[in-house]
Design an enzyme around this catalytic site. Structure first.
Site, PDB file in Angstrom:
ATOM      1  N   HIS A 497      56.682 -39.013-117.203  1.00 40.62           N
ATOM      2  CA  HIS A 497      57.278 -39.769-116.088  1.00 40.62           C
ATOM      3  C   HIS A 497      58.404 -38.973-115.429  1.00 40.62           C
ATOM      4  O   HIS A 497      58.411 -38.766-114.217  1.00 40.62           O
ATOM      5  CB  HIS A 497      57.811 -41.110-116.608  1.00 40.62           C
ATOM      6  CG  HIS A 497      58.526 -41.915-115.565  1.00 40.62           C
ATOM      7  ND1 HIS A 497      57.940 -42.974-114.914  1.00 40.62           N
ATOM      8  CD2 HIS A 497      59.775 -41.808-115.045  1.00 40.62           C
ATOM      9  CE1 HIS A 497      58.799 -43.475-114.037  1.00 40.62           C
ATOM     10  NE2 HIS A 497      59.925 -42.784-114.102  1.00 40.62           N
ATOM     11  N   GLU A 498      59.346 -38.533-116.226  1.00 41.93           N
ATOM     12  CA  GLU A 498      60.489 -37.820-115.659  1.00 41.93           C
ATOM     13  C   GLU A 498      60.048 -36.524-114.993  1.00 41.93           C
ATOM     14  O   GLU A 498      60.626 -36.099-113.999  1.00 41.93           O
ATOM     15  CB  GLU A 498      61.549 -37.545-116.735  1.00 41.93           C
ATOM     16  CG  GLU A 498      62.219 -38.804-117.282  1.00 41.93           C
ATOM     17  CD  GLU A 498      62.805 -39.702-116.202  1.00 41.93           C
ATOM     18  OE1 GLU A 498      63.247 -39.185-115.161  1.00 41.93           O
ATOM     19  OE2 GLU A 498      62.798 -40.925-116.393  1.00 41.93           O
ATOM     20  N   HIS A 501      59.196 -37.088-111.451  1.00 45.94           N
ATOM     21  CA  HIS A 501      60.359 -37.009-110.553  1.00 45.94           C
ATOM     22  C   HIS A 501      60.706 -35.545-110.281  1.00 45.94           C
ATOM     23  O   HIS A 501      61.053 -35.162-109.165  1.00 45.94           O
ATOM     24  CB  HIS A 501      61.587 -37.667-111.191  1.00 45.94           C
ATOM     25  CG  HIS A 501      61.545 -39.163-111.236  1.00 45.94           C
ATOM     26  ND1 HIS A 501      61.305 -39.940-110.135  1.00 45.94           N
ATOM     27  CD2 HIS A 501      61.756 -40.032-112.261  1.00 45.94           C
ATOM     28  CE1 HIS A 501      61.364 -41.231-110.481  1.00 45.94           C
ATOM     29  NE2 HIS A 501      61.628 -41.302-111.758  1.00 45.94           N
ATOM     30  N   HIS A 504      58.520 -34.101-107.703  1.00 44.49           N
ATOM     31  CA  HIS A 504      58.920 -34.616-106.387  1.00 44.49           C
ATOM     32  C   HIS A 504      60.086 -33.777-105.845  1.00 44.49           C
ATOM     33  O   HIS A 504      60.141 -33.462-104.658  1.00 44.49           O
ATOM     34  CB  HIS A 504      59.340 -36.084-106.554  1.00 44.49           C
ATOM     35  CG  HIS A 504      59.282 -36.902-105.299  1.00 44.49           C
ATOM     36  ND1 HIS A 504      59.753 -38.193-105.261  1.00 44.49           N
ATOM     37  CD2 HIS A 504      58.835 -36.649-104.055  1.00 44.49           C
ATOM     38  CE1 HIS A 504      59.589 -38.679-104.036  1.00 44.49           C
ATOM     39  NE2 HIS A 504      59.032 -37.769-103.283  1.00 44.49           N
TER      40      HIS A 504
HETATM   41 ZN   LIG Z   1      61.716 -42.949-112.999  1.00 53.65          ZN
END
Ligand SMILES: [Zn+2]
Length: 709
Positions: A497-498, A501, A504
């Site tokens: 998940h991290e 980011h 992104h």
């Molecule tokens: Zn998050």
């Protein structure tokens, strides 16, 4: 899935920019490491040179310089142009941006008493600095004049959107208020900044103070010998030789509740977690919450909104509280029904074992694992040996990024770090050129805020010629020396998940700093990170990283199949605990200024009951008094955003699957249409252009097990 992460985007500066423009003469000693851009690659921070007493003068001078730059823009005798006003502002505040990106992140990841004191001192000053810019009448007049003729300025799409954003940002910050109201607002913002800092510091102190202390090994039955030894070491460090200490993690739920066999110990641990910040004492947050709720409502009223939520949501993709309430209530009923069904299954196990008690919150994890073991014939402990941290990172997270986007990674040891456990990697793009630097800080420490988050030390911008330096932070318990770091499935998913980011941030290909990477609406920002979680259970990826840490043997296919088959297990619990927290966030922030209650816990209980999520075995993921996301982080009235953006995530997973799954062409398209665009356009329009239509809700309902009613 929903994670407890915070993204730090320039947490302490409201207005940022990295400038190469003519600089005002600096009053900062040349020996201060922030005085000039770091000479290290991409402006990577000089962690080895920065000392605690370098921050305060750099902040003072950084604010002074930016104030001077802004004054020059506002007082420019020449008529406003896009370049001499908007672009000039984007380039302002270079020193402040440098120091605040390092300080903002290290005060979460590696704090100490000097940091804490400085944070308390700085937060109102930074709020005042930001207000001095946003409430500068002459400056706003220039922005407004440009905004009025925006269609005639011949701006490219990104520049035009930047102008629109500046106008919106300034209006929302109070630029249209009277002089008297601007003064009121400034006082409120300074007070809010102080209260938010106090809240965050209380949460950290209280987490340390709430560790469960027990006298005997027997009370910790169920934990491994190694884990009990580690608990003894923690106690000894606190001067409690011979005792055992179990630190409390961020969320209401605690990992050890899954293994502790003594019900009395579980009960004590859960109580220690749930009463944080509300049982009196030095770190009690109840009064802080009431003051924050009142001040936020007052601020919203001053700006013309019925509640803080109405103010905050107007600038999100959800637009208003009604849309958020509708989603939360639509999910609440089926989610709680699902959780109660799971609770009934757990009760059956308790009864079969002749437990003689009713399921309580502190029993859930322990017995839910038994149900899982019965239903899917495996338990979490069978998985852990296959989830060794380094293998998950390199053979899982990095491997997937290579397959999907063509990235490769090279660890480097020459760059300084602020803690020896921190690792640094060069990120190489598919064309062989370096794209970014990635920093990995995975272990829990007592001076690190709970949860997991991503932040950018340097953001990408073609205007500034900068490339990204981004970091991921988790709170994985560090094993004793020589022991491997074996992850739970949740921790593993958080890693993916991290890193979503981080992608992104790293794929950002924008002109202006205002739009870099993750600077998108709060209820959109979790979408790319959630999408990246899909690779954690992709068979090709799972088979590549899930190898036994001792033998190197691949995880048996049947165990792999079981892991994938059990993905929806416990979703009723997960969705309900998340919804309960989201509802608390909305209830607190939808209050008008005259409606603030006096009893925090009473209001909390009544709110959960009114929303139908008052199912005692599933407490909110965060209770009010330790809900940092919304009382000190950037998610005020915004915690719903995880579920809101998961709709986009689930629909995107479906898009990948419709188009052949894990293929470079799919990754490249997602990168081009979404991950590279940062905040350069309306977020929902961006999604529409990527998907070819608006997002559907069905894939999310299916994933959360809410269609099988
Ligand atoms: Zn998050």
């Amino acid at each position: 899935m929903i994670r407890t992460n915070l993204i730090i985007t320039a947490a302490v500066t409201a207005i940022c920019g990295v400038a190469h423009a003519a600089q005002p003469a600096s009053l900062l000693a040349a020996s201060n490491p922030f005085a000039k851009a770091s000479p290290l690659q991409y402006g990577y921070p000089q962690f080895d040179k920065i000392k605690d007493d370098d921050y305060a003068p750099a902040f003072t001078e950084g604010m002074r310089q930016q104030a001077a730059e802004i004054e020059a823009i506002a007082n420019n005798k020449k008529p406003a142009t896009f370049d001499n006003t908007i672009v000039a502002m984007e380039k302002s505040g270079q020193l402040l941006s440098r120091v605040s990106s390092v300080f903002g992140n290290l005060s979460g990841a590696n704090t100490n008493d000097t940091f804490k004191a400085l944070e308390r001192d700085l937060s109102p000053k930074l709020a005042a600095h930001s207000d001095a810019i946003r409430l500068n009448g002459k400056l706003y007049a220039r922005i407004q004049s440009l905004y009025a003729k925006r269609d005639k300025l011949n701006l490219d799409a990104e520049s035009k959107y930047l102008l629109e954003r500046y106008n919106t940002d300034f209006v929302r910050a109070g630029a249209k208020l009277s002089a008297a109201d601007k003064d009121k607002l400034k006082a409120m913002n300074a007070e809010l900044a102080k209260l938010q800092t106090t809240f965050a510091q209380n949460v950290l102190e209280e987490a340390n103070a709430s560790a469960l202390i027990v006298d005997t090994r027997e009370e910790l039955a169920g934990m491994s010998d190694k884990a009990i030894d580690a608990a003894a070491a923690v106690a000894a460090k606190r001067g409690l030789e011979g005792k055992f200490a179990i630190p409390v993690v961020n969320t209401s739920g605690q990992a050890n509740l899954a293994v502790l066999t003594k019900r009395a110990t579980r009960e004590r641990l859960m109580a220690a977690s749930l009463t944080r910040g509300s049982h009196g004492g030095k770190f009690d947050n109840t009064q802080v919450v009431l003051q924050l709720a009142k001040l936020r409502a007052d601020k919203a009223a001053l700006l013309g909104y019925p509640s803080f939520a109405a103010y905050a949501l107007e600038d999100q993709t959800a637009h208003d509280p009604e849309a958020v309430n509708k989603m939360l209530s639509e999910f609440a009923r089926p989610a709680v029904a699902n959780a109660k069904k799971e609770g009934a299954e757990i009760q059956q196990v308790i009864d079969k074992e002749k437990g003689g008690f009713q399921l309580a919150a502190h029993d859930w994890s322990f017995y839910s694992d038994k149900v899982r073991a019965e239903r899917f014939a495996f338990d979490q402990n069978q998985l852990k040996p296959y989830f060794e941290l380094n293998s998950v990172l390199t053979n899982g997270v990095f491997f997937a990024a290579n397959k999907v986007y063509g990235l490769s990674f090279k660890e480097r040891k020459d760059l300084p770090v602020y803690n020896p456990d921190v690792r640094v990697f060069d990120v190489i793009d598919a064309d062989g050129k370096q794209l970014a630097i990635f920093i990995a800080d995975f272990y829990a420490r007592s001076n690190k805020r709970g949860g997991a988050w991503m932040n950018a030390y340097v953001s990408q911008s073609s205007l500034m010629g900068t490339q990204p330096v981004v970091a991921n932070h988790l709170n994985i318990p560090k094993p004793n020396d020589g022991e491997p770091t074996l992850l739970t499935y949740d921790e593993l998913r958080t890693l993916f998940h991290e890193f979503g980011h981080a992608l992104h941030g790293m794929f950002s290909n924008v002109k202006y700093p205002r739009f870099a990477g993750t600077r998108v609406p709060r209820d959109f920002v979790e979408f790319p990170s959630q999408v990246n979680e899909m690779w954690s259970t992709q068979p090709e990826v799972l088979a590549n990283y899930a190898k036994h840490y001792q033998t190197g043997a691949a995880m048996p296919q049947e165990l792999l199949d079981k892991v994938i088959a059990s993905k929806k297990f416990n979703e009723g619990f997960r969705t309900t605990e998340y919804l309960a927290a989201s509802i608390l966030d909305q209830k607190w922030h939808q209050l008008g200024a005259s409606q603030i209650p006096t009893d925090v816990l009473g209001f909390e209980a009544a709110s959960l009951k009114a929303a139908g999520v008052d199912y005692a075995p599933v407490p909110p993921r965060y209770r009010t008094t330790y809900f940092s996301h919304v009382f000190s982080g950037g998610y005020s009235a915004g915690y719903y955003g995880y579920l809101w953006s998961e709709r986009l995530d689930a629909d995107t997973v479906e898009w990948f699957n419709e188009n052949g799954g894990m293929l470079r062409k799919n990754g490249d398209y997602f990168r081009k249409m979404l991950l590279s665009k940062g905040g350069t356009m309306d977020a929902m329009q961006m999604f529409r252009e990527f998907r070819g239509r608006d997002a559907k809700i069905e894939p999310l309902l299916e994933r959360r097990g809410l269609t099988e009613k």
